[in-house]
Design a protein around this motif. Structure first.
Motif, PDB file in Angstrom:
ATOM      1  N   ALA A 167      32.289  45.467  52.290  1.00  7.60           N
ATOM      2  CA  ALA A 167      33.406  45.501  53.248  1.00  7.60           C
ATOM      3  C   ALA A 167      34.575  46.338  52.725  1.00  7.60           C
ATOM      4  CB  ALA A 167      33.874  44.073  53.547  1.00  7.60           C
ATOM      5  N   PHE A 168      34.828  46.278  51.419  1.00  5.58           N
ATOM      6  CA  PHE A 168      35.983  46.980  50.852  1.00  5.58           C
ATOM      7  C   PHE A 168      35.609  48.334  50.263  1.00  5.58           C
ATOM      8  CE2 PHE A 168      39.625  44.064  50.986  1.00  5.58           C
ATOM      9  CZ  PHE A 168      38.998  42.895  51.414  1.00  5.58           C
ATOM     10  N   GLY A 169      34.352  48.733  50.386  1.00  6.53           N
ATOM     11  CA  GLY A 169      33.932  50.015  49.819  1.00  6.53           C
ATOM     12  C   GLY A 169      34.162  50.068  48.318  1.00  6.53           C
ATOM     13  N   ALA A 170      33.832  48.981  47.638  1.00  5.00           N
ATOM     14  CA  ALA A 170      34.086  48.908  46.189  1.00  5.00           C
ATOM     15  C   ALA A 170      33.249  49.928  45.439  1.00  5.00           C
ATOM     16  CB  ALA A 170      33.774  47.511  45.679  1.00  5.00           C
ATOM     17  N   GLU A 171      33.781  50.387  44.306  1.00  2.49           N
ATOM     18  CA  GLU A 171      33.065  51.370  43.511  1.00  2.49           C
ATOM     19  C   GLU A 171      31.791  50.749  42.928  1.00  2.49           C
ATOM     20  OE1 GLU A 171      35.758  54.050  41.271  1.00  2.49           O
ATOM     21  OE2 GLU A 171      34.390  53.562  39.616  1.00  2.49           O
ATOM     22  N   ARG A 172      31.862  49.434  42.631  1.00  8.21           N
ATOM     23  CA  ARG A 172      30.731  48.747  42.034  1.00  8.21           C
ATOM     24  C   ARG A 172      30.879  47.253  42.239  1.00  8.21           C
ATOM     25  NH1 ARG A 172      31.514  50.616  36.867  1.00  8.21           N
ATOM     26  NH2 ARG A 172      32.101  48.517  36.256  1.00  8.21           N
ATOM     27  N   ARG A 174      26.592  49.621  44.733  1.00  7.54           N
ATOM     28  CA  ARG A 174      26.166  49.767  43.332  1.00  7.54           C
ATOM     29  C   ARG A 174      26.234  48.397  42.680  1.00  7.54           C
ATOM     30  NH1 ARG A 174      25.646  54.292  40.149  1.00  7.54           N
ATOM     31  NH2 ARG A 174      26.415  53.502  38.169  1.00  7.54           N
ATOM     32  N   LEU A 175      25.074  47.802  42.449  1.00  5.22           N
ATOM     33  CA  LEU A 175      25.008  46.411  42.011  1.00  5.22           C
ATOM     34  C   LEU A 175      24.538  46.342  40.566  1.00  5.22           C
ATOM     35  CD1 LEU A 175      25.065  43.375  42.844  1.00  5.22           C
ATOM     36  CD2 LEU A 175      22.739  43.656  43.702  1.00  5.22           C
ATOM     37  N   ARG A 176      25.313  45.649  39.727  1.00  4.52           N
ATOM     38  CA  ARG A 176      24.972  45.569  38.311  1.00  4.52           C
ATOM     39  C   ARG A 176      24.997  44.113  37.876  1.00  4.52           C
ATOM     40  NH1 ARG A 176      28.105  48.475  33.339  1.00  4.52           N
ATOM     41  NH2 ARG A 176      29.808  47.238  34.160  1.00  4.52           N
ATOM     42  N   VAL A 177      24.026  43.705  37.070  1.00  4.99           N
ATOM     43  CA  VAL A 177      23.983  42.339  36.528  1.00  4.99           C
ATOM     44  C   VAL A 177      24.248  42.434  35.036  1.00  4.99           C
ATOM     45  CG1 VAL A 177      22.529  40.310  36.113  1.00  4.99           C
ATOM     46  CG2 VAL A 177      22.274  41.608  38.244  1.00  4.99           C
ATOM     47  N   MET A 185      44.064  52.930  45.133  1.00  3.50           N
ATOM     48  CA  MET A 185      43.373  52.483  43.912  1.00  3.50           C
ATOM     49  C   MET A 185      41.909  52.197  44.216  1.00  3.50           C
ATOM     50  SD  MET A 185      45.355  51.980  41.203  1.00  3.50           S
ATOM     51  CE  MET A 185      47.055  51.679  40.725  1.00  3.50           C
ATOM     52  N   PRO A 186      40.993  52.590  43.321  1.00  5.09           N
ATOM     53  CA  PRO A 186      39.590  52.193  43.534  1.00  5.09           C
ATOM     54  C   PRO A 186      39.463  50.679  43.380  1.00  5.09           C
ATOM     55  CG  PRO A 186      39.857  53.207  41.382  1.00  5.09           C
ATOM     56  CD  PRO A 186      41.177  53.357  42.081  1.00  5.09           C
ATOM     57  N   ILE A 187      38.488  50.115  44.112  1.00  3.35           N
ATOM     58  CA  ILE A 187      38.295  48.664  44.080  1.00  3.35           C
ATOM     59  C   ILE A 187      37.012  48.319  43.339  1.00  3.35           C
ATOM     60  CG2 ILE A 187      37.781  46.645  45.541  1.00  3.35           C
ATOM     61  CD1 ILE A 187      39.784  47.716  47.540  1.00  3.35           C
ATOM     62  N   LEU A 188      37.088  47.267  42.533  1.00  3.01           N
ATOM     63  CA  LEU A 188      35.927  46.771  41.800  1.00  3.01           C
ATOM     64  C   LEU A 188      35.737  45.307  42.184  1.00  3.01           C
ATOM     65  CD1 LEU A 188      34.052  47.808  39.498  1.00  3.01           C
ATOM     66  CD2 LEU A 188      35.592  46.649  37.900  1.00  3.01           C
ATOM     67  N   VAL A 189      34.485  44.897  42.404  1.00  3.94           N
ATOM     68  CA  VAL A 189      34.203  43.475  42.613  1.00  3.94           C
ATOM     69  C   VAL A 189      33.568  42.927  41.333  1.00  3.94           C
ATOM     70  CG1 VAL A 189      32.847  41.772  43.905  1.00  3.94           C
ATOM     71  CG2 VAL A 189      33.942  43.677  45.115  1.00  3.94           C
ATOM     72  N   MET A 190      34.113  41.822  40.846  1.00  4.80           N
ATOM     73  CA  MET A 190      33.563  41.160  39.649  1.00  4.80           C
ATOM     74  C   MET A 190      33.248  39.713  40.029  1.00  4.80           C
ATOM     75  SD  MET A 190      36.444  42.498  36.918  1.00  4.80           S
ATOM     76  CE  MET A 190      35.603  42.101  35.389  1.00  4.80           C
ATOM     77  N   LYS A 191      31.968  39.337  39.898  1.00  5.98           N
ATOM     78  CA  LYS A 191      31.579  37.963  40.248  1.00  5.98           C
ATOM     79  C   LYS A 191      31.242  37.183  38.975  1.00  5.98           C
ATOM     80  CE  LYS A 191      28.235  34.740  41.238  1.00  5.98           C
ATOM     81  NZ  LYS A 191      26.991  34.349  40.549  1.00  5.98           N
ATOM     82  N   PHE A 192      31.796  35.993  38.859  1.00  5.62           N
ATOM     83  CA  PHE A 192      31.506  35.141  37.698  1.00  5.62           C
ATOM     84  C   PHE A 192      30.758  33.903  38.160  1.00  5.62           C
ATOM     85  CE2 PHE A 192      35.079  37.750  36.432  1.00  5.62           C
ATOM     86  CZ  PHE A 192      34.671  38.184  35.178  1.00  5.62           C
ATOM     87  N   GLY A 193      29.546  33.714  37.620  1.00  3.99           N
ATOM     88  CA  GLY A 193      28.712  32.572  37.984  1.00  3.99           C
ATOM     89  C   GLY A 193      29.163  31.300  37.276  1.00  3.99           C
ATOM     90  N   GLY A 194      28.476  30.208  37.579  1.00  3.54           N
ATOM     91  CA  GLY A 194      28.875  28.881  37.117  1.00  3.54           C
ATOM     92  C   GLY A 194      29.093  28.752  35.615  1.00  3.54           C
ATOM     93  N   THR A 195      28.163  29.289  34.815  1.00  2.00           N
ATOM     94  CA  THR A 195      28.331  29.134  33.367  1.00  2.00           C
ATOM     95  C   THR A 195      29.493  29.985  32.854  1.00  2.00           C
ATOM     96  OG1 THR A 195      26.552  30.733  33.218  1.00  2.00           O
ATOM     97  CG2 THR A 195      26.008  28.471  32.635  1.00  2.00           C
ATOM     98  N   SER A 196      29.830  31.035  33.593  1.00  2.00           N
ATOM     99  CA  SER A 196      30.905  31.933  33.162  1.00  2.00           C
ATOM    100  C   SER A 196      32.295  31.373  33.482  1.00  2.00           C
ATOM    101  CB  SER A 196      30.746  33.312  33.820  1.00  2.00           C
ATOM    102  OG  SER A 196      29.423  33.763  33.655  1.00  2.00           O
ATOM    103  N   VAL A 197      32.342  30.280  34.262  1.00  2.00           N
ATOM    104  CA  VAL A 197      33.630  29.630  34.558  1.00  2.00           C
ATOM    105  C   VAL A 197      33.517  28.113  34.306  1.00  2.00           C
ATOM    106  CG1 VAL A 197      34.426  31.337  36.260  1.00  2.00           C
ATOM    107  CG2 VAL A 197      33.010  29.423  37.030  1.00  2.00           C
ATOM    108  N   ALA A 198      32.586  27.767  33.363  1.00  2.00           N
ATOM    109  CA  ALA A 198      32.246  26.347  33.178  1.00  2.00           C
ATOM    110  C   ALA A 198      33.360  25.527  32.556  1.00  2.00           C
ATOM    111  CB  ALA A 198      30.985  26.235  32.320  1.00  2.00           C
TER     112      ALA A 198
END
Ligand code: ADP
Ligand code: ASP
Ligand code: MG
Length: 411
Positions: free
Chosen positions: A164-169, A226-229, A1-14
């Motif tokens: 490290a995981f070779g994520a698609e994005r 591939r870094l997206r904000v 399966m392709p891997i995706l990294v999703m990061k949620f900042g402080g306000t997104s998990v407030a």
């Protein structure tokens, strides 16, 4: 399966509700066929509160215990996110930094990542787990102590996992819908950029734009992530947000891409130091040893063998700098008449790879500031940026004036 990294900042998990909303985004990506690595920050305000508690308890604190305390906010959100995903019948579990283990060096409160073994988490993906939720910002030192990666460090956790995981994005979900020409809180004319070059983002971040931690941009550039904000508050399509990419992929060719600021600066002038070979080393050596991050430096023309040396630094390091300078003076290593500190200054910078080929950017910048009656105290330049130190009370005005003069609101 392709891997995706999703990061949620402080306000997104407030809040629990925000965590719920974030988990729905994760669920959508799982449905799209990804194995997902979610990196979470602490709830917004939490890390500041923890830092405050440490400061109140201990003035010259043990940095290892500081990290033990301030890393804890992420433990809560990681566990809650995993629970919320499980409630949606998505196989998920949380990992704290030490469990991965995300190995760092021993530089407490600003540790650097050394290694992220992937076998443990990959094995779980192999067994049907769909989401690994990682507590951002934290790691473990060779001495087996908890470390943190510096403020804003969850961005770096996310990019490091993507590498490290070779994520698609690597998608960084935050409270703005991308990287803007300047902080949208300072001027409503700020314009969202569809793309920004790694080099420009690196400068903007290191000059104060906190939308991404500097180290995360460095890692993305080095490992071609591939870094997206993008926004965690809006619906996003394929082309939403801002892509941080190679210079070659940018079509815009403006001299200036963005304006950054850093509010909490201080300026120190050592008045009348003996101007002799080795004097700069005698001043900046002890400052470095005291952990002071000196930024801009100016040495005046000397008169009768004496000169003034001025430097800027983060305002919260001023006490340490004064202590180091006075100690060096007492030892006879340096000799100055007076140390004058100015704690009401801010740094404003313009950044753009186009500066390499456009002449006159500095002149235009200085004209725009002078038209507003803003006095420049210190100037530094590099190939793709110009920074000035000014009175803090003019900071917002300066950002707006520079944004206007370089017509950044226009695409
Ligand atoms: P998070 O908690 O999601 O990590 P941060 O507060 O660290 O979010 O970063 C997002 C903030 O960065 C925005 O709310 C914005 O005020 C600020 N910011 C500063 N400069 C910029 C810029 N050039 N573009 C977008 N946001 C910026
Ligand atoms: N919670 C940490 C901070 O506030 C790390 C992060 O959010 O990226 O600095
Ligand atoms: Mg942040």
């Amino acid at each position: 399966m392709p891997i995706l990294v999703m990061k949620f900042g402080g306000t997104s998990v407030a809040t629990l509700d925000r965590i719920h909303r974030a988990s729905k985004r994760v669920a959508r990506e799982v449905a799209n066929g990804y194995d997902v690595i979610v990196v979470v920050s602490a709830m917004s305000g939490k890390t500041n509160e923890l830092v405050g508690w440490v400061d109140e308890t201990s003035k010259f604190y043990d940095a290892r215990e500081y990290d033990a305390v301030v890393s804890s906010g992420e433990n809560v959100t990681a566990g809650l996110m995993a629970l919320r995903l499980q409630e949606m019948d998505i196989p998920a579990r949380s990992w704290q930094g030490w469990q991965v283990p995300l190995k760092t060096n021993s530089a407490h409160s600003s540790a650097r990542i050394e290694e992220i073994p992937t076998d443990n988490i990959m094995a779980k993906f192999g067994q049907g787990m769909k989401v690994a939720v990682i507590a951002g910002f934290q790691g473990i030192s060779p001495e087996n102590r908890i470390t943190t990666l510096g403020r804003g460090g969850s961005d770096t956790t996310a990019v490091a996992f993507a590498a490290a995981f070779g994520a698609e994005r690597c998608d960084i979900y935050t409270d703005v819908d991308g990287v803007y020409t300047t902080d949208p809180r300072i001027t409503s004319k700020a314009r969202k950029l569809d793309k920004i070059a790694f080099e420009e983002m690196l400068e903007l971040a290191s000059l104060g734009a906190k939308v991404l931690q500097t180290r995360s941009v460095e890692l993305a550039m080095r490992f071609k992530v591939r870094l997206r904000v993008l926004s965690s508050f809006e619906d996003n399509n394929e082309s939403a947000g801002t892509l941080v990419c190679d210079e070659e992929d940018i079509v815009e060719s403006k001299a200036v891409a963005g304006v950054a600021y850093s509010r909490d600066e201080a300026k120190v002038t050592l008045i009348s130091v003996a101007d002799r070979p080795g004097i700069a080393a005698a001043i900046f050596g002890p400052l470095a040893e005291a952990g002071v991050n000196v930024d801009m430096i100016v040495q005046n023309i000397s008169e009768e063998g004496r000169t003034d040396m001025t430097f800027s630094l983060p305002v919260d390091q001023l006490a340490r700098a004064e202590k180091a300078m006075n100690a060096a003076k007492e030892k006879g290593a340096i000799n100055f008449h007076e140390l004058v500190a100015d704690t009401d200054v801010a740094k404003v910078s313009v950044v753009g790879i186009g500066m390499r080929s456009h002449a006159g950017v500095a002149a235009q910048m200085f004209r725009a500031l002078s038209a507003e009656g803003i006095n420049i105290k210190v100037i530094t330049t590099s190939e793709i940026k110009i920074s000035v130190l000014i009175d803090r009370k003019y900071m917002e005005l300066a950002v707006q004036a520079l944004h206007d003069t370089f017509e950044l609101e226009k695409a």
